[in-house]
Design an enzyme around this catalytic site. Sequence first.
Site, mmCIF file in Angstrom:
data_model
loop_
_atom_site.group_PDB
_atom_site.id
_atom_site.type_symbol
_atom_site.label_atom_id
_atom_site.label_comp_id
_atom_site.label_asym_id
_atom_site.label_seq_id
_atom_site.Cartn_x
_atom_site.Cartn_y
_atom_site.Cartn_z
ATOM 1 N N ASP A 229 121.904 -6.069 79.079
ATOM 2 C CA ASP A 229 121.133 -5.620 80.436
ATOM 3 C C ASP A 229 121.245 -3.995 80.366
ATOM 4 O OD1 ASP A 229 118.235 -6.481 81.438
ATOM 5 O OD2 ASP A 229 119.572 -7.772 83.263
ATOM 6 N N LYS B 126 118.215 -5.547 77.013
ATOM 7 C CA LYS B 126 116.829 -5.744 77.597
ATOM 8 C C LYS B 126 116.489 -4.696 78.547
ATOM 9 C CE LYS B 126 116.894 -8.993 81.003
ATOM 10 N NZ LYS B 126 116.673 -8.400 82.062
ATOM 11 N N ASP C 182 122.217 -7.318 84.385
ATOM 12 C CA ASP C 182 122.327 -6.296 85.904
ATOM 13 C C ASP C 182 122.630 -7.042 86.839
ATOM 14 O OD1 ASP C 182 119.706 -6.718 86.077
ATOM 15 O OD2 ASP C 182 119.374 -4.787 86.152
ATOM 16 N N GLU D 195 113.196 -3.706 81.569
ATOM 17 C CA GLU D 195 112.309 -4.384 82.696
ATOM 18 C C GLU D 195 111.014 -3.247 82.248
ATOM 19 O OE1 GLU D 195 115.815 -5.742 85.362
ATOM 20 O OE2 GLU D 195 114.154 -4.672 86.377
ATOM 21 N N GLU E 288 109.801 -13.301 84.571
ATOM 22 C CA GLU E 288 110.399 -13.956 85.918
ATOM 23 C C GLU E 288 109.209 -14.215 86.939
ATOM 24 O OE1 GLU E 288 114.008 -12.670 88.599
ATOM 25 O OE2 GLU E 288 113.616 -11.538 86.985
#
Length: 289
Positions: free
Chosen positions: A91, A121, A52, A123, A190
């Site tokens: 994403d 994916k 994204d 988050e 990350e």
Amino acid sequence: MSAHADSRARVTLATLAAKRSAREPIVMVTAYDHPSAQIVEAAGVDVVLVGDSAAMTVLGYDSTVPVTIDEMLMLTTAVRRGLRSPLLVGDLPFGSYEASDEIAIATAQRFVKEAGCDLVKIERGGTTVDRARALVQAGVPVVGHVGLTPQTATALGGYRAQGRTAEAALTVIDDALALQAAGCSMLVVEAVPSEVTAALMPLLDIPVIGIGAGADADGQVLVFHDLLGLYDGGAAKFVKRYADLRAAAITGVEAYVAEVRAGVYPAAEHGYGMPTGEAARLVELLAER
């Protein structure tokens, strides 16, 4: 497409598991359209993420938050058409999976069916763990994402490293373990201190892809536009630029502008001609009118 790319076997989750066992680094990179997909395919990467981050690098938004499902599906479908060998990860954008398991499953299924994703994916930990579990149970392979999670960067205090205290590091580790327990096939970590990644690695059985998380992860990911110097925005500390294509592109376009304005381009070799006699015949036809 290079001959090397044509000869490569299709990467699978089993391929990544074997690389992890053999301590062979996994290479992931983002791509957002058909040309960039062809480039990373030819370069021999293992995994391609349609992140994204496209919201900022391609679509011009100020953050990843505004990008829509339809925008991400359009970009992901274009990337799919340019890939043969790498795994494709899509994403799920902010607001497309958080509210309920049902919404998360419906969104993820679109990325698999319409865009050809191998995995999706999502988050964060917390309630995202429940979403991950629901997606896995629905038959959709999932990549988790912990540490700095751009979709919720405001709540985390901005785009800055996470897990810098022992207590905060434990939160990152707990989120990672919970996502693995929920059935995630892979994990992106990350912007965390390398010590946190080193502590996390022995606790996980799934491939871990780092971005600003040190060298202990099973693999690394960078944004296509960052590593090639195409993005004009600020680069994070962990970004290494392997080329400066933006400067080269500006130089090329400036040369084109100068030649057009000087009457140098197009020259005779850049145009088309009529067969012998046809130009004269055209003049005659026009005169007859």
